[in-house]
Design an enzyme around this catalytic site. Structure first.
Site, PDB file in Angstrom:
ATOM      1  N   THR A 178      -1.008  42.211  -6.268  1.00  0.00           N
ATOM      2  CA  THR A 178      -0.583  42.393  -7.473  1.00  0.00           C
ATOM      3  C   THR A 178      -1.783  41.609  -8.467  1.00  0.00           C
ATOM      4  OG1 THR A 178       1.574  42.561  -6.904  1.00  0.00           O
ATOM      5  CG2 THR A 178       1.186  42.120  -9.230  1.00  0.00           C
ATOM      6  N   ALA A 216      -5.221  47.977 -11.538  1.00  0.00           N
ATOM      7  CA  ALA A 216      -4.283  48.114 -12.847  1.00  0.00           C
ATOM      8  C   ALA A 216      -3.811  49.159 -13.522  1.00  0.00           C
ATOM      9  CB  ALA A 216      -4.770  46.959 -13.820  1.00  0.00           C
ATOM     10  N   ILE A 217      -4.242  50.493 -12.612  1.00  0.00           N
ATOM     11  CA  ILE A 217      -3.892  51.627 -13.344  1.00  0.00           C
ATOM     12  C   ILE A 217      -2.587  52.298 -12.950  1.00  0.00           C
ATOM     13  CG2 ILE A 217      -4.730  53.959 -13.228  1.00  0.00           C
ATOM     14  CD1 ILE A 217      -7.385  53.009 -12.219  1.00  0.00           C
ATOM     15  N   HIS A 227      -1.488  55.569 -12.563  1.00  0.00           N
ATOM     16  CA  HIS A 227      -1.939  56.780 -12.081  1.00  0.00           C
ATOM     17  C   HIS A 227      -0.385  57.675 -12.460  1.00  0.00           C
ATOM     18  CE1 HIS A 227      -4.881  55.083  -9.796  1.00  0.00           C
ATOM     19  NE2 HIS A 227      -4.326  54.271  -8.966  1.00  0.00           N
ATOM     20  N   LYS A 243      -9.424  57.083  -3.699  1.00  0.00           N
ATOM     21  CA  LYS A 243      -9.910  57.459  -4.981  1.00  0.00           C
ATOM     22  C   LYS A 243     -11.368  57.091  -5.469  1.00  0.00           C
ATOM     23  CE  LYS A 243      -5.215  56.850  -6.516  1.00  0.00           C
ATOM     24  NZ  LYS A 243      -4.538  55.861  -5.487  1.00  0.00           N
ATOM     25  N   CYS A 288      -9.506  27.439 -25.819  1.00  0.00           N
ATOM     26  CA  CYS A 288     -10.485  28.310 -25.088  1.00  0.00           C
ATOM     27  C   CYS A 288     -11.215  28.967 -26.331  1.00  0.00           C
ATOM     28  CB  CYS A 288      -9.666  29.172 -24.236  1.00  0.00           C
ATOM     29  SG  CYS A 288     -10.421  30.600 -23.655  1.00  0.00           S
ATOM     30  N   CYS A 299     -17.308  32.408 -20.505  1.00  0.00           N
ATOM     31  CA  CYS A 299     -17.845  30.855 -19.714  1.00  0.00           C
ATOM     32  C   CYS A 299     -16.689  30.696 -18.689  1.00  0.00           C
ATOM     33  CB  CYS A 299     -17.492  29.845 -20.507  1.00  0.00           C
ATOM     34  SG  CYS A 299     -15.926  28.955 -20.784  1.00  0.00           S
TER      35      CYS A 299
HETATM   36  C1  LIG Z   1      -8.346  47.430  -4.404  1.00  0.00           C
HETATM   37  C2  LIG Z   1      -7.111  47.698  -5.085  1.00  0.00           C
HETATM   38  C3  LIG Z   1      -6.770  48.461  -5.966  1.00  0.00           C
HETATM   39  C4  LIG Z   1      -5.530  48.768  -6.371  1.00  0.00           C
HETATM   40  N1  LIG Z   1      -5.469  49.688  -7.361  1.00  0.00           N
HETATM   41  C5  LIG Z   1      -3.997  50.079  -7.640  1.00  0.00           C
HETATM   42  C6  LIG Z   1      -4.062  50.753  -8.895  1.00  0.00           C
HETATM   43  O1  LIG Z   1      -5.032  51.286  -9.950  1.00  0.00           O
HETATM   44  N2  LIG Z   1      -2.917  51.263  -9.115  1.00  0.00           N
HETATM   45  C7  LIG Z   1      -1.757  51.151  -8.335  1.00  0.00           C
HETATM   46  O2  LIG Z   1      -0.698  51.514  -8.626  1.00  0.00           O
HETATM   47  N3  LIG Z   1      -1.894  50.454  -7.329  1.00  0.00           N
HETATM   48  C8  LIG Z   1      -3.258  49.986  -6.934  1.00  0.00           C
HETATM   49  N4  LIG Z   1      -3.167  49.026  -5.819  1.00  0.00           N
HETATM   50  C9  LIG Z   1      -2.089  48.700  -4.865  1.00  0.00           C
HETATM   51  C10 LIG Z   1      -1.156  47.911  -5.805  1.00  0.00           C
HETATM   52  O3  LIG Z   1      -2.210  46.741  -6.188  1.00  0.00           O
HETATM   53  C11 LIG Z   1      -0.346  47.298  -4.689  1.00  0.00           C
HETATM   54  O4  LIG Z   1       0.313  48.364  -3.941  1.00  0.00           O
HETATM   55  C12 LIG Z   1       0.773  46.268  -5.203  1.00  0.00           C
HETATM   56  O5  LIG Z   1       0.125  45.443  -5.842  1.00  0.00           O
HETATM   57  C13 LIG Z   1       1.593  45.766  -4.184  1.00  0.00           C
HETATM   58  O6  LIG Z   1       2.501  44.862  -4.450  1.00  0.00           O
HETATM   59  P1  LIG Z   1       3.355  44.001  -3.414  1.00  0.00           P
HETATM   60  O7  LIG Z   1       4.389  43.257  -4.383  1.00  0.00           O
HETATM   61  O8  LIG Z   1       3.983  45.059  -2.482  1.00  0.00           O
HETATM   62  O9  LIG Z   1       2.510  42.974  -2.895  1.00  0.00           O
HETATM   63  P2  LIG Z   1       1.860  41.903  -3.241  1.00  0.00           P
HETATM   64  O10 LIG Z   1       1.453  41.689  -4.699  1.00  0.00           O
HETATM   65  O11 LIG Z   1       0.823  41.414  -2.324  1.00  0.00           O
HETATM   66  O12 LIG Z   1       2.897  40.630  -2.952  1.00  0.00           O
HETATM   67  C14 LIG Z   1       3.475  40.333  -1.789  1.00  0.00           C
HETATM   68  C15 LIG Z   1       3.773  38.899  -2.050  1.00  0.00           C
HETATM   69  O13 LIG Z   1       4.374  38.428  -0.607  1.00  0.00           O
HETATM   70  C16 LIG Z   1       3.879  37.172  -0.063  1.00  0.00           C
HETATM   71  N5  LIG Z   1       4.087  36.908   1.155  1.00  0.00           N
HETATM   72  C17 LIG Z   1       3.258  37.609   2.201  1.00  0.00           C
HETATM   73  N6  LIG Z   1       3.807  37.034   3.201  1.00  0.00           N
HETATM   74  C18 LIG Z   1       4.731  35.809   2.935  1.00  0.00           C
HETATM   75  C19 LIG Z   1       5.494  34.988   3.862  1.00  0.00           C
HETATM   76  N7  LIG Z   1       5.228  34.892   5.031  1.00  0.00           N
HETATM   77  N8  LIG Z   1       6.258  34.284   3.294  1.00  0.00           N
HETATM   78  C20 LIG Z   1       6.536  34.228   1.796  1.00  0.00           C
HETATM   79  N9  LIG Z   1       5.814  35.167   1.101  1.00  0.00           N
HETATM   80  C21 LIG Z   1       4.751  35.899   1.779  1.00  0.00           C
HETATM   81  C22 LIG Z   1       2.572  37.097  -0.648  1.00  0.00           C
HETATM   82  O14 LIG Z   1       2.236  35.922  -1.141  1.00  0.00           O
HETATM   83  C23 LIG Z   1       2.504  37.814  -1.974  1.00  0.00           C
HETATM   84  O15 LIG Z   1       2.660  37.291  -3.227  1.00  0.00           O
HETATM   85  C24 LIG Z   1      -4.495  48.673  -5.531  1.00  0.00           C
HETATM   86  C25 LIG Z   1      -4.917  47.897  -4.571  1.00  0.00           C
HETATM   87  C26 LIG Z   1      -6.094  47.155  -4.073  1.00  0.00           C
HETATM   88  C27 LIG Z   1      -6.238  46.373  -3.002  1.00  0.00           C
END
Ligand SMILES: Cc1cc2nc3c(=O)[nH]c(=O)nc-3n(C[C@H](O)[C@H](O)[C@H](O)COP(=O)(O)OP(=O)(O)OC[C@H]3O[C@@H](n4cnc5c(N)ncnc54)[C@H](O)[C@@H]3O)c2cc1C
Ligand SMILES: Cc1cc2nc3c(=O)[nH]c(=O)nc-3n(C[C@H](O)[C@H](O)[C@H](O)COP(=O)(O)OP(=O)(O)OC[C@H]3O[C@@H](n4cnc5c(N)ncnc54)[C@H](O)[C@@H]3O)c2cc1C
Lengths: 474, 416
Positions: A41, A46-47, A49, A248, A397, A434
């Protein structure tokens, strides 16, 4: 005994915590990181879609379309950034125009606004579009958010409404007992009736603590450049190439704060490796040339990378464990995970949580009060703020024009910032040109004072990331 | 709205020197606006000596050099505000600043002097590959932490870039008990002053790796290891030359860039090479009545040069306020072969006095000549024994030499 433990405080875990806090439940969220939204995250495009891209019949297509429609309301409620900047998917040859036609078809079927644009019209709105571009589809409803701000705001409201948030503790073991689970971190053992595995890149490891994981994750790294605000006129819309099987593609994306992101590539990684590479960034440069020109690389202020937890068949894996329906896996939440997150949460609650627990709405639900953002106020309002608290008039800042008191506010907010990076995520000192060269020390001094810890022990992010050691006294 | 004659943004050596000289030349109503909690700017963290030989004929530390200017500012009753940040300026010379006492205030000035110093190029700007963990600091930041806050950022240090601040920090950290394992410089020559190479590296047996750069940074929560490698002429890595260093800290001394965040709203044009504002022979930017000096204009090697330049600018501002005549900027000044940038970038058609040109060469030159050309005609040629990119060069043209120019003025360097 908790009702629910959510593992992971990314955007998905935050939405779930927020949505579940509306019910009479005992909910705990655990994340291994020292702050909310420090995983994927924190590093994406940050889109929001609109949802024309995922294949028909997938969970992704359903949840993306739904999620995108939920965001405007949620962001308004929470008073957080949401900008419908619109997107152009551009084509450079006949083959690519065919793909545009497919996208247009899909968009029409899904009731997503989309219209064709000829080169002339594109150039009128985007002067830096590449000379090769001949046609495009405009998606006026594609939006951008500030992902970690969204997660933090959601989690704050959840915490205000009684959710227990544990940061900086990694879940390393889960025991299944008679009718409940015990979740272990280095410091605690927490008993709970239900577990939601929202651990992003760590979700497969969590699943393996219970059973042989029913899904498999491949890490795919995406690397980016960030351009300074001085370059904010470079593009006005998100510029996409036509999508390919790989994804994409490499994009140019405006951010909600007036920067521009260039990226990502997509590279398979063996481990959770977040380094940037010269090859990766070279790939980004080469591929961008196809869709845009006059790229102001002299305005690059940073590069970063994020990891996509990608599943085998390309779709999200959202299902209860085969062994025990009271643990729900949210695996393979790669893109569009952000856009889908509110719908993922609603879907999980509707389809699965309701089947394991009684959900009774709370009598009293308290709304979060958004902290003041000086930059968004008019001069009179700013002066009123300074009159009540002079430290709103002390700038820490220069690049982002952040005042001392805004940093203090962030430290004392419901999910208060405890590290320099957490401050940066909430109020942005160090996000400018900076990159903290001027203000990082000042921010550290404020943390030291407000948290009552020695300056040398102020953390940048994770443990052992403290500023240094006290030099010897002569 | 309050009116002032000259508003000076930044109370470092440049701002103070410019204000003092404006006062000396007849301007009464001057206001210095400084963000920090004292005057002096970056000098306050430069506790080593080597300052002042040119201006005060004695060797001073940074803070004592600053104190001399501060005393003069106080003795001359020049008004200043501390912990006051300028938020924006407009082309009509309206300035908005903020502090705790007054809140947001707008004032109108006849002239503005931009003296807001510079910032350090950082990791992001040069896209160093590797993990983004703690332990990477700009040299100036590490300097501030050590000299002002008494915090040593690491015990085993590697330095990227051979800029002066990095060299001085190498010595400083060795003296504090840290071990500096080396300095890598991507160019085949150092970007620091010779005296700093000798006094800060050689005297402490710290190796300098020329034509080397960082290719990887590793570590889990903190920097643990960096890898450097040798580069060819095109700055591409030569495979097989990689070398690992187990360090906990990487300092960056990879250049300084004028702080220009205020220029955009006023519509001030910048120079692609200096990264600071474009100025004419009177240090006036492309917006009439707004001037620039010190590191906000172009990066200087020594505070003495900053002070001298800023005194000149203070006088120009005073003269222009007392009798301002706009002359269209007609003559452009361009760098040619061998010259990285030259300043001023424009000349008024009729200059009122001699003009000193500041420039930097783009590589080391031995036994060479610097030529000033009007079209194809060489109007001045100066022999130089030795020139380095690290040293700012200065050459003065007489009033007549300039006023006879009919085309553009160009500057080039060649070996003889
Ligand atoms: C390069 C890139 C571009 C992207 N662009 C987009 C976009 O434009 N639009 C879109 O919709 N999506 C996009 N995505 C996808 C999107 O970012 C993710 O699907 C989303 O952020 C996932 O959120 P999450 O909460 O599942 O995962 P995360 O944000 O990874 O949260 C999971 C959390 O679990 C915690 N965790 C893991 N293991 C443990 C453990 N054993 N014990 C305790 N905590 C743990 C981690 O610390 C983490 O904070 C993109 C992804 C990437 C990599
Ligand atoms: C880290 C570092 C180390 C150096 N070490 C040496 C050395 O060892 N020897 C040597 O001879 N030279 C050294 N120099 C070079 C030289 O001494 C300095 O460059 C010189 O002092 C610069 O003066 P200045 O007034 O242009 O900038 P500064 O001293 O940086 O002053 C600029 C001032 O403007 C203020 N300011 C900026 N923006 C705003 C705003 N918006 N509103 C209000 N105030 C603002 C800043 O707070 C600052 O105080 C060093 C430079 C740097 C950056």
């Amino acid at each position: 005994m908790q009702d629910i433990v959510i593992i992971g405080a990314g955007i998905v875990g935050s939405f779930l915590a927020h949505d579940l806090s509306k019910y009479d439940l005992k909910v705990t969220v655990i994340d291994k990181e020292n702050d909310i939204a420090n995983g994927t995250t924190m590093a994406n495009s940050a889109i929001i879609h609109t949802g024309y891209d995922p294949e028909d019949g997938t969970l992704k297509s359903e949840l993306n379309v739904k999620g995108a429609k939920m965001y405007p309301e949620i962001c308004k409620e929470l008073k957080i950034d949401y900008q419908k900047c619109g997107a152009y998917v551009v084509a450079c040859d006949k083959e690519e125009i065919k793909i545009l036609d497919q996208l247009k078809n899909r968009a029409d079927k899904r009731n997503i606004r989309a219209h064709y644009m000829e080169r002339e019209e594109i150039v009128k709105n985007e002067v830096n579009i590449s000379d090769d571009v001949i046609k495009a589809i405009s998606f006026p409803d594609t939006a951008i958010i500030y992902p970690w701000q969204c997660a933090i705001a959601l989690m704050e409201e959840a915490v205000i409404n009684g959710v227990d948030l544990i940061l900086g503790e990694k879940v390393y073991k889960i025991d299944e007992k008679q009718g409940f689970f015990t979740v272990y971190t280095e410091k605690k053992a927490i008993n709970t009736k239900v577990i939601i595995n929202a651990a992003g890149c760590g979700a497969e490891k969590i699943a393996n603590m219970i059973e042989k994981s029913p899904f498999h994750i491949t890490y795919k790294k995406g690397e980016y450049f960030v351009l300074s605000k001085q370059a904010n006129k470079f593009v006005n819309h998100i510029i996409y190439p036509v999508p390919t099987k790989v994804g994409k593609g490499v994009l140019a994306v405006p951010t909600t704060h007036g920067n521009i992101l260039l990226g990502p590539n997509s590279n398979i990684c063996e481990s959770e490796d977040l380094s940037t590479t010269s090859e990766g960034l070279e790939y980004v440069r080469n591929h961008l040339n196809r869709i845009v020109k006059n790229i102001p690389y002299h305005e690059v202020i940073r590069s970063y990378s994020g990891l996509r937890p990608t599943g085998n068949n390309g779709d999200f894996y959202i299902k209860p464990s085969y062994k025990n329906k009271n643990i729900i896996h949210l695996g393979c939440i790669d893109s569009p995970g952000l856009a889908s997150a509110p719908a993922i949460s609603a879907y999980v609650i509707q389809e699965y949580i309701k089947k394991c627990l009684d959900l009774l709405p709370k009598r009293k639900y308290v709304k979060r009060k958004a902290p003041p953002v000086m930059n968004q106020l008019c001069e009179k309002e700013k002066n009123d703020m300074v009159k009540t608290q002079p430290l709103y008039g002390k700038i820490v800042c220069k690049c982002e024009k952040i005042s001392y008191q805004e940093i203090v506010d962030a430290i004392h907010s419901p999910c208060g910032a405890k590290t320099i990076k957490a401050i940066k995520k909430r109020v942005r000192p160090g996000m400018g040109k900076c990159q903290g060269g001027f203000c990082e020390i000042e921010v550290a001094k404020i943390l030291s004072k407000e948290l009552n810890i020695p300056l040398a022990q102020v953390l940048y992010d994770e443990k052992h990331s403290n500023l240094g050691t006290e030099a010897k006294q002569w | 709205m309050v009116n002032i004659d000259v508003a000076v943004i930044g109370g470092g050596s440049a701002g103070m020197a410019a204000a003092l000289s404006a006062k000396e030349n007849g301007v009464e109503n001057i206001l210095i606006l400084e963000q920090g909690n004292e005057l002096g700017g970056i000098l306050q963290q430069c506790i080593h000596n080597g300052f002042g030989l040119q201006v005060y004929n004695e060797e001073l530390t940074g803070p004592s050099f600053a104190q001399k200017l501060i005393d003069e500012v106080n003795n001359n009753n020049i008004d200043y505000r501390l912990e006051t940040t300028v938020i924006s300026i407009t082309k009509d010379k309206q300035i908005t600043y903020v502090n705790e006492k007054e809140g947001y205030v707008s004032v109108k000035a006849k002239s503005i002097i931009l003296a807001c110093g510079c910032y350090e190029r950082n990791r992001g700007a040069i896209s160093i590959p590797g993990v983004r963990v703690k332990g990477i600091y700009t040299a100036g930041e590490a300097q501030k932490l050590l000299n002002i806050e008494n915090i040593l950022v690491g015990k085993r240090v590697f330095i990227l870039g051979s800029g002066d601040i990095g060299l001085i920090m190498a010595r400083r950290m060795m003296l504090e008990g840290a071990k500096v394992l080396g300095v890598a410089e991507i160019m085949p020559y150092s970007n620091g002053l010779m005296r700093n190479i000798v006094q800060c590296l050689k005297d402490f047996d710290i190796p300098l790796y020329l034509s080397h750069t960082i290719i990887d940074v590793q570590g889990k929560e903190h920097v643990e290891k960096i890898t450097i490698g040798k580069v060819d002429k095109n700055k591409k890595l030569i495979k097989g030359t990689e070398k690992d260093f187990w360090v906990d800290t990487l300092l960056l001394a990879v250049g300084l860039i004028p702080e220009t965040s205020l220029t955009q709203t006023a519509g001030i044009q910048l120079d692609a090479h200096t990264k600071g504002p474009l100025v004419n022979d009177r240090f006036e930017t492309t917006v009439p009545g707004i001037y620039a000096c010190g590191n906000a204009l172009h990066v200087h090697d020594l505070v003495d040069f900053v002070t001298m330049e800023s005194k000149l600018v203070g006088r120009f501002v005073a003269e222009d306020i007392l009798s301002y005549t706009t002359t269209p900027n007609l003559i452009n000044v361009f760098p040619l072969e061998g010259v990285n940038y030259v300043l001023p970038q424009r000349l008024n058609k009729d200059v009122k006095e001699k003009v000193t040109f500041y420039f930097r060469v783009n590589k080391p030159y031995k036994e060479s000549k610097v030529e000033f050309l009007d079209g194809d005609r060489v109007i001045k040629s100066v022999k130089k024994k030795y020139m380095l990119p690290a040293n700012m060069e200065r050459i003065t043209l007489k009033k007549d030499e300039i006023n006879n120019i009919s085309f553009d003025l160009k500057v080039r360097v060649s070996e003889i």
